[in-house]
Design an enzyme around this catalytic site. Structure first.
Site, PDB file in Angstrom:
ATOM      1  N   VAL A 109     -22.718 -38.161 -31.830  1.00  0.00           N
ATOM      2  CA  VAL A 109     -24.107 -37.780 -32.097  1.00  0.00           C
ATOM      3  C   VAL A 109     -24.401 -36.443 -31.434  1.00  0.00           C
ATOM      4  O   VAL A 109     -25.210 -35.660 -31.928  1.00  0.00           O
ATOM      5  CB  VAL A 109     -25.090 -38.869 -31.624  1.00  0.00           C
ATOM      6  CG1 VAL A 109     -25.053 -39.040 -30.123  1.00  0.00           C
ATOM      7  CG2 VAL A 109     -26.509 -38.569 -32.076  1.00  0.00           C
ATOM      8  N   GLY A 188     -36.391 -39.846 -28.441  1.00  0.00           N
ATOM      9  CA  GLY A 188     -35.863 -39.946 -29.793  1.00  0.00           C
ATOM     10  C   GLY A 188     -35.599 -41.399 -30.126  1.00  0.00           C
ATOM     11  O   GLY A 188     -36.172 -42.307 -29.515  1.00  0.00           O
ATOM     12  N   ARG A 189     -34.692 -41.635 -31.068  1.00  0.00           N
ATOM     13  CA  ARG A 189     -34.359 -43.005 -31.470  1.00  0.00           C
ATOM     14  C   ARG A 189     -33.842 -43.826 -30.299  1.00  0.00           C
ATOM     15  O   ARG A 189     -34.208 -44.992 -30.128  1.00  0.00           O
ATOM     16  CB  ARG A 189     -33.300 -42.967 -32.580  1.00  0.00           C
ATOM     17  CG  ARG A 189     -33.780 -42.362 -33.886  1.00  0.00           C
ATOM     18  CD  ARG A 189     -32.624 -42.231 -34.868  1.00  0.00           C
ATOM     19  NE  ARG A 189     -31.587 -41.351 -34.343  1.00  0.00           N
ATOM     20  CZ  ARG A 189     -31.557 -40.035 -34.519  1.00  0.00           C
ATOM     21  NH1 ARG A 189     -32.519 -39.440 -35.201  1.00  0.00           N
ATOM     22  NH2 ARG A 189     -30.594 -39.292 -34.017  1.00  0.00           N
ATOM     23  N   ILE A 190     -32.983 -43.212 -29.481  1.00  0.00           N
ATOM     24  CA  ILE A 190     -32.392 -43.948 -28.365  1.00  0.00           C
ATOM     25  C   ILE A 190     -33.442 -44.252 -27.308  1.00  0.00           C
ATOM     26  O   ILE A 190     -33.499 -45.361 -26.767  1.00  0.00           O
ATOM     27  CB  ILE A 190     -31.204 -43.169 -27.781  1.00  0.00           C
ATOM     28  CG1 ILE A 190     -30.053 -43.150 -28.806  1.00  0.00           C
ATOM     29  CG2 ILE A 190     -30.739 -43.784 -26.468  1.00  0.00           C
ATOM     30  CD1 ILE A 190     -28.890 -42.268 -28.410  1.00  0.00           C
ATOM     31  N   HIS A 319     -18.294 -42.724 -19.474  1.00  0.00           N
ATOM     32  CA  HIS A 319     -18.840 -42.360 -20.795  1.00  0.00           C
ATOM     33  C   HIS A 319     -18.529 -43.444 -21.838  1.00  0.00           C
ATOM     34  O   HIS A 319     -17.825 -43.216 -22.819  1.00  0.00           O
ATOM     35  CB  HIS A 319     -18.278 -41.007 -21.259  1.00  0.00           C
ATOM     36  CG  HIS A 319     -19.146 -40.344 -22.283  1.00  0.00           C
ATOM     37  ND1 HIS A 319     -19.196 -38.972 -22.448  1.00  0.00           N
ATOM     38  CD2 HIS A 319     -20.012 -40.850 -23.221  1.00  0.00           C
ATOM     39  CE1 HIS A 319     -20.031 -38.672 -23.419  1.00  0.00           C
ATOM     40  NE2 HIS A 319     -20.533 -39.797 -23.914  1.00  0.00           N
TER      41      HIS A 319
END
Length: 354
Positions: A109, A188-190, A319
């Protein structure tokens, strides 16, 4: 006996194929667009490429990054590249690939590994994989927040190493979400998905900051827009969800940490580059803030001798925010479909507009 019969039958059929047919097949294959896949990606994406019959592709068949010299050699003459975030797609690589390159599809992303200005100059289309990892990243962010605020890694270590003795009134006490203020940097979306998952913990208030108010998203979680300074001052928990851009590079620095509460928990699952890690170390080691949970660092991997690893109040993960089987396969499939659509000259399912 059956296996031998099948083998002989198959061999006989192969021997009856005309050399002209084989030559024609090879010629048809050679006219398909050439694609290089820079990593061993999850199977759903590879299946899409194989079954499409639209490309001939070569893949670096390893979980480790392709060496730069090898990458520059393999992309020569390619019309498409499917990459991951460890590969720098820059001027050097574009020159190595040559004028045939039409599409770069990244299985991520984030796109800070792509030289967008150069890609635009070359007229190369870019696909990426937003949305499909929203749930996975939001889940991991909540898990990391809880592990940090309730000191789970410390507690596990104490249990394993004999530190678990008699019950003590304030031993390993952490901070609750109930009646807290949760701040989000980059809504945002997250960010919305994180807030939706935290709401059942009886969070009192959600606040956020961004380059501008985002009322449509904010209304979904009843979040209030505030300045960056107010975000730092009010947040009991601060989740970093912004993209890495020249404007956000190092935005989480001493200036931010010095305004935060002493009991504040800092969580970053966006990009390591948005945090000044030296300033974060000072804030944590001096008790300026209570704790930090990081899924991303700068660089990656973070060297094992880095001072942040010496702190009990800093939880560092390698990560893994999108590391679920479902999400990684969805990312792989979307990256493959972006690539194929771009090579056909059609709209990509998810295209980064340059």
């Amino acid at each position: 006996m059956l296996v031998m019969w099948c083998t002989r039958t198959a061999l006989g059929r192969l021997q009856r194929i005309s050399p002209c047919t084989v030559t024609g097949f090879n010629r048809a294959m050679s006219t398909l667009p050439k694609v290089y896949v820079t990593r061993k990606v999850p199977p759903d994406g590879l299946d899409i490429l194989r079954k499409s019959g639209q490309v001939q592709f070569e893949m670096w068949d390893s979980d480790d990054p392709v060496p730069r010299v090898e990458l520059l050699k393999k992309v020569k003459g390619c019309e498409g590249i499917l990459c991951v975030l460890t590969e720098k797609i820059d001027t050097q690589l574009l020159n190595a690939a040559g004028p045939n390159l039409k599409v770069v599809s990244t299985m991520s992303v984030g796109f800070d590994h792509l030289s967008l200005d150069e890609l635009k100059k070359w007229g190369i289309r870019v696909g990426y994989t937003p949305d499909v990892l929203t749930d996975s990243v939001a889940e991991l962010t909540v898990a990391l927040l809880l592990a940090t605020s309730r000191r789970l890694i410390e507690a596990t270590h104490e249990a394993k190493t004999g530190g678990w003795g008699t019950w003590r009134t304030l031993w390993l006490c952490g901070h609750e979400l109930a009646d807290s203020t949760v701040g989000i940097l980059g809504l945002g979306r997250i960010g919305v998905a994180i807030a939706e998952r935290l709401k059942p913990f009886k969070v009192k208030k959600f606040i956020y900051t961004d380059v501008a108010p985002r009322p449509e998203l904010a209304n979904m979680i009843e979040a209030e827009y505030v300045s960056l300074d107010e975000l730092a001052k009010q947040s009991d928990f601060l989740a970093i969800c912004c993209a890495l851009t020249p404007e956000t590079y190092g935005i989480c620095d001493w200036n931010l940490f010095s305004k935060m509460k002493k009991n504040a928990i800092f969580i970053n699952t966006s990009r390591g580059g948005v945090v000044n890690q030296e300033d974060l170390y000072e804030a944590l080691s001096t008790g300026l803030i209570a704790g930090a949970g990081l899924d991303v660092t700068n660089p990656e991997p973070l060297p094992t001798h880095h001072p942040l690893f010496t702190l009990k109040n800093c939880v560092i993960l390698p990560h893994i925010a999108s590391a679920s089987y479902t999400t990684r396969n969805s990312m792989s499939a979307l990256a493959a479909n972006n690539l194929l659509a771009g090579l056909r000259g059609e709209p990509m399912p998810k295209e980064l507009k340059l």
